[in-house]
Design a protein around this motif. Structure first.
Motif, PDB file in Angstrom:
ATOM      1  N   GLN A  25       0.848  -1.340   0.038  1.00 38.43           N
ATOM      2  CA  GLN A  25       0.196   0.177   0.058  1.00 38.43           C
ATOM      3  C   GLN A  25       0.761   1.208  -0.015  1.00 38.43           C
ATOM      4  N   PRO A  26       0.590   2.243  -0.620  1.00 40.96           N
ATOM      5  CA  PRO A  26       1.089   3.635  -0.860  1.00 40.96           C
ATOM      6  C   PRO A  26       1.118   4.191   0.734  1.00 40.96           C
ATOM      7  N   LEU A  27       2.402   4.849   1.151  1.00 43.82           N
ATOM      8  CA  LEU A  27       2.590   5.643   2.609  1.00 43.82           C
ATOM      9  C   LEU A  27       1.591   6.759   2.532  1.00 43.82           C
ATOM     10  N   PRO A  28       0.557   6.768   3.345  1.00 44.80           N
ATOM     11  CA  PRO A  28      -0.257   8.073   3.548  1.00 44.80           C
ATOM     12  C   PRO A  28       0.333   9.100   3.941  1.00 44.80           C
ATOM     13  N   ASN A  29       0.285  10.521   3.408  1.00 39.39           N
ATOM     14  CA  ASN A  29       0.683  11.617   3.930  1.00 39.39           C
ATOM     15  C   ASN A  29       2.155  11.747   4.250  1.00 39.39           C
ATOM     16  N   VAL A  30       2.939  11.564   3.146  1.00 33.69           N
ATOM     17  CA  VAL A  30       4.453  11.558   3.321  1.00 33.69           C
ATOM     18  C   VAL A  30       5.069  12.884   3.751  1.00 33.69           C
ATOM     19  N   GLY A  31       4.581  13.826   3.687  1.00 36.07           N
ATOM     20  CA  GLY A  31       5.295  15.082   4.295  1.00 36.07           C
ATOM     21  C   GLY A  31       5.165  15.061   5.717  1.00 36.07           C
ATOM     22  N   GLN A  32       3.997  14.853   6.318  1.00 35.05           N
ATOM     23  CA  GLN A  32       3.778  14.853   7.725  1.00 35.05           C
ATOM     24  C   GLN A  32       4.815  13.775   8.226  1.00 35.05           C
ATOM     25  N   LEU A  33       5.012  12.752   7.737  1.00 34.96           N
ATOM     26  CA  LEU A  33       5.725  11.521   8.093  1.00 34.96           C
ATOM     27  C   LEU A  33       7.180  11.979   8.129  1.00 34.96           C
ATOM     28  N   LEU A  34       7.718  12.792   7.447  1.00 29.80           N
ATOM     29  CA  LEU A  34       9.075  13.091   7.292  1.00 29.80           C
ATOM     30  C   LEU A  34       9.214  14.088   8.297  1.00 29.80           C
ATOM     31  N   LEU A  35       8.374  14.809   8.509  1.00 29.00           N
ATOM     32  CA  LEU A  35       8.563  15.774   9.701  1.00 29.00           C
ATOM     33  C   LEU A  35       8.601  15.274  10.922  1.00 29.00           C
ATOM     34  N   GLY A  36       7.432  14.124  10.890  1.00 30.79           N
ATOM     35  CA  GLY A  36       7.635  13.291  12.339  1.00 30.79           C
ATOM     36  C   GLY A  36       8.906  12.441  12.478  1.00 30.79           C
ATOM     37  N   VAL A  37       9.555  12.004  11.380  1.00 31.94           N
ATOM     38  CA  VAL A  37      10.930  11.373  11.840  1.00 31.94           C
ATOM     39  C   VAL A  37      11.816  12.439  12.137  1.00 31.94           C
ATOM     40  N   ILE A  38      12.005  13.332  11.454  1.00 28.45           N
ATOM     41  CA  ILE A  38      12.676  14.574  12.061  1.00 28.45           C
ATOM     42  C   ILE A  38      12.524  15.028  13.546  1.00 28.45           C
ATOM     43  N   PHE A  39      11.495  15.021  13.895  1.00 28.43           N
ATOM     44  CA  PHE A  39      10.868  15.394  15.233  1.00 28.43           C
ATOM     45  C   PHE A  39      11.566  14.223  16.032  1.00 28.43           C
ATOM     46  N   VAL A  40      11.212  13.007  15.713  1.00 26.78           N
ATOM     47  CA  VAL A  40      11.810  11.905  16.544  1.00 26.78           C
ATOM     48  C   VAL A  40      13.371  11.965  16.789  1.00 26.78           C
ATOM     49  N   ILE A  41      13.884  12.184  15.643  1.00 28.52           N
ATOM     50  CA  ILE A  41      15.512  12.164  15.971  1.00 28.52           C
ATOM     51  C   ILE A  41      16.036  13.571  16.612  1.00 28.52           C
ATOM     52  N   LEU A  42      15.397  14.644  16.339  1.00 30.05           N
ATOM     53  CA  LEU A  42      15.726  15.763  17.418  1.00 30.05           C
ATOM     54  C   LEU A  42      15.475  15.442  18.899  1.00 30.05           C
ATOM     55  N   GLY A  43      14.211  14.932  19.003  1.00 30.04           N
ATOM     56  CA  GLY A  43      13.817  14.617  20.300  1.00 30.04           C
ATOM     57  C   GLY A  43      14.803  13.670  20.988  1.00 30.04           C
ATOM     58  N   LEU A  44      15.188  12.754  20.418  1.00 26.42           N
ATOM     59  CA  LEU A  44      15.986  11.676  21.041  1.00 26.42           C
ATOM     60  C   LEU A  44      17.229  12.214  21.311  1.00 26.42           C
ATOM     61  N   THR A  45      17.755  13.190  20.355  1.00 29.83           N
ATOM     62  CA  THR A  45      19.121  13.875  20.651  1.00 29.83           C
ATOM     63  C   THR A  45      18.959  14.817  21.815  1.00 29.83           C
ATOM     64  N   PHE A  46      17.975  15.523  21.978  1.00 29.53           N
ATOM     65  CA  PHE A  46      17.765  16.299  23.180  1.00 29.53           C
ATOM     66  C   PHE A  46      17.730  15.630  24.321  1.00 29.53           C
ATOM     67  N   PHE A  47      16.740  14.496  24.130  1.00 30.22           N
ATOM     68  CA  PHE A  47      16.647  13.839  25.437  1.00 30.22           C
ATOM     69  C   PHE A  47      18.149  12.974  26.176  1.00 30.22           C
ATOM     70  N   ILE A  48      18.774  12.618  25.106  1.00 37.97           N
ATOM     71  CA  ILE A  48      20.211  12.087  25.558  1.00 37.97           C
ATOM     72  C   ILE A  48      21.016  13.071  26.080  1.00 37.97           C
ATOM     73  N   LEU A  49      20.958  14.241  25.487  1.00 34.97           N
ATOM     74  CA  LEU A  49      21.814  15.560  26.125  1.00 34.97           C
ATOM     75  C   LEU A  49      21.294  15.795  27.510  1.00 34.97           C
ATOM     76  N   GLY A  50      19.913  15.963  27.648  1.00 39.25           N
ATOM     77  CA  GLY A  50      19.418  16.376  29.044  1.00 39.25           C
ATOM     78  C   GLY A  50      19.569  15.106  29.890  1.00 39.25           C
ATOM     79  N   LEU A  51      19.823  14.007  29.671  1.00 41.66           N
ATOM     80  CA  LEU A  51      19.866  12.675  30.525  1.00 41.66           C
ATOM     81  C   LEU A  51      21.358  12.686  31.062  1.00 41.66           C
ATOM     82  N   GLU A  52      22.284  13.229  30.123  1.00 43.90           N
ATOM     83  CA  GLU A  52      23.590  13.355  30.913  1.00 43.90           C
ATOM     84  C   GLU A  52      23.905  14.505  31.694  1.00 43.90           C
ATOM     85  N   GLN A  53      23.105  15.616  31.350  1.00 45.08           N
ATOM     86  CA  GLN A  53      23.428  16.884  31.930  1.00 45.08           C
ATOM     87  C   GLN A  53      22.338  16.973  33.162  1.00 45.08           C
TER      88      GLN A  53
END
Lengths: 233, 281
Positions: A25-53
């Motif tokens: 099946q085709p992926l629905p809503n590719v734009g929002q999907l990509l933005l979501g992926v970027i958010f997840v990556i950013l969020g994980l990076t910030f989280f690890i940073l805050g974890l150590e600090q």
């Protein structure tokens, strides 16, 4: 940043594989999907940073401060409060408690009214939060005394098995699941840092052998307490 | 504008969720310990990073992973998909015997989604970092994460198989407990508490929503299963099997390092005896 991307790659591969090759099946809503992926990556990076600090240092300094102060009473109160407070607001637990109330109503354990369901769900939530508080209390006491982990866990397992024989059938699945949902993303780093910090600041304790194990208690006691709740109500 | 609004509402709900913990920590810090922590400012900045990171992470999941994951769980467990190869079976599926082999794609999906979501689980990263630190580097971050992820993958797959077959949950869990107890007697002592812990850390933000959707979808589509009773239990599997896999991992890596040591020793012995021979000549 690159680390977070690498952590996320397996999920993306799995989803793409199933979507394109198995379900076809085709992926629905590719734009929002990509933005979501970027958010997840950013969020994980910030989280690890805050974890150590933030999360690791505060957990450790509090463990050292309590160890130096030598007040077992306040340390145990703190452990209980941390477990209770962290769990009572845990969103995954709220979701599971509401589902459990639906199951109980369907099984005619409680009346099928919204009031009855809500009070059942709230009771369950408080029960689990209480059990996590007690778990951390016992776990911290174990670190102080140097009790071997495996005996306590095996006693817990035996209690689970005995309770399973007597608990109502509908509650068993929820009880077993509730052990896994209690420990959230903020609680785990804090509690781990607290345990390892305590074990490394008390003479004769090994951070590996004595410092870990708090989370294990916090995922075992809810099983026992939820089955007890199911038996009492 | 809409994005900003969504981020701020997610941030607000994250703050709401962690408020009790923060209150307890700072309350005890100032009322009982009565000392300002040495790097208070840095810690507060760290907390802000954690809140911001978690909010973005959850929002991103809400946008990309959860809808697709839920949809896929539904599609894969849909009887029309499962019996697609056999239209007669499709019509008969409500009355005929359930064949657990029909659900092969479901098992594969369960395995892969269990593995991949666990690799991305933030709380597992935290524990792996701490374990690496506390063990002085003896436990590798990736070794632990992969061991745990494999455990979750196997657990969820077995959990799906159980839903299809319809066995009672507690027999599987009790069998798992027995394996854990047996392993405890022969696993390296250092790993035992960490292994027990890894059961609880695996199932949080990423794994629970997807796995719950899979369990509910599967128990709705397999005839004779009640989602209210059979839909639960996957999380229990996902928190039990990592204990087993982490102890197995520790056992294997100890065995391998022992073997290498023995090998090195024999090589040294051989070269030593060679030297002695040469000296004698």
């Amino acid at each position: 940043m690159r680390g977070s991307l690498r952590d996320l790659t397996p999920i993306l591969v799995v989803i793409l594989f199933f979507q394109l090759f198995v379900l076809q099946q085709p992926l629905p809503n590719v734009g929002q999907l990509l933005l979501g992926v970027i958010f997840v990556i950013l969020g994980l990076t910030f989280f690890i940073l805050g974890l150590e600090q933030g999360l690791f240092p505060i957990g450790e300094t509090m463990a050292h401060a309590f160890a130096r102060k030598g007040s077992v009473f306040w340390l145990l109160i703190f452990a209980f409060a941390l477990g209770f407070g962290a769990t009572v607001a845990e969103p995954a637990l709220i979701a599971v408690a509401n589902e459990a109330a639906t199951v109980a109503a369907a099984g005619e354990v409680i009346a099928a009214t919204d009031d009855a369901r809500e009070s059942y769900a709230n009771g369950l939530r408080l029960t689990v939060a209480l059990s996590v508080g007690i778990a951390l209390l016992i776990g911290v006491l174990r670190i102080l005394k140097g009790w071997p982990m495996q005996w306590l866990i095996i006693i817990g397992y035996i209690m689970v098995v005995i309770m399973t024989a007597f608990a109502p059938k509908e509650i068993i699945g929820i009880a077993y699941d509730s052990g896994g949902v209690t420990t959230g993303t903020i609680t785990v780093p804090l509690v781990t840092a607290l345990g390892v910090g305590l074990a490394s600041s008390i003479r004769g304790r090994n951070p590996m052998i004595d410092g870990f194990g708090l989370i294990a208690f916090a995922s075992l006691t809810p099983i026992i307490f939820v089955m007890a709740y199911g038996m009492l109500i | 504008m809409d994005i900003v609004e969504q981020i701020s509402s997610m941030l607000f709900s994250t703050i709401h969720d962690v408020l009790p913990i923060t209150a307890i920590i700072f309350g005890f810090q100032f009322a009982v310990i009565r000392k300002v922590p040495p790097n208070l400012f840095k810690v507060i900045i760290g907390f802000i990073w954690v809140l911001l990171g978690l909010s973005l992470f959850l929002l991103g999941l809400e946008w990309c992973l959860f809808p697709i994951g839920r949809l896929m769980a539904m599609q894969l467990t849909d009887p029309a998909f499962i019996h697609a190869a056999d239209p007669v079976q499709q019509i008969l599926s409500a009355v005929s015997e359930i064949d657990w082999r029909d659900y092969a794609w479901v098992y594969l999906f369960a395995f892969m989604i269990g593995f991949s979501t666990t690799i991305a689980e933030p709380s597992l990263m935290a524990v792996a970092i701490k374990a690496n630190e506390a063990s002085g580097g003896a436990i590798s971050i990736w070794g632990l994460r992969i061991a745990v992820a494999l455990g979750v993958a196997i657990g969820i797959t077995l959990g799906c198989f159980r839903i299809v077959i319809g066995d009672p949950l507690h027999w599987y869990i009790i069998a798992g407990y027995i394996i854990v107890v047996l392993q405890t007697t022969c696993a390296p002592k250092l790993i035992i508490p960490l292994a027990y812990d890894s059961g609880g850390v695996t199932t949080s933000t990423v794994t629970v929503p997807l796995v719950a959707a899979l369990g509910l979808g599967l128990s709705e589509s397999v005839p004779g299963r009640n989602p209210l009773i059979d839909g639960f239990g996957l999380i229990a599997f996902a928190s039990l099997f990592p204990i087993i896999s982490v102890m197995a991992y520790a056992w294997f890596s100890e065995a391998i390092s022992k073997r290498q040591q023995r090998l090195r020793q024999t090589i040294e012995n051989i070269s030593q005896s060679d030297e002695e021979k040469n000296n004698a000549l």
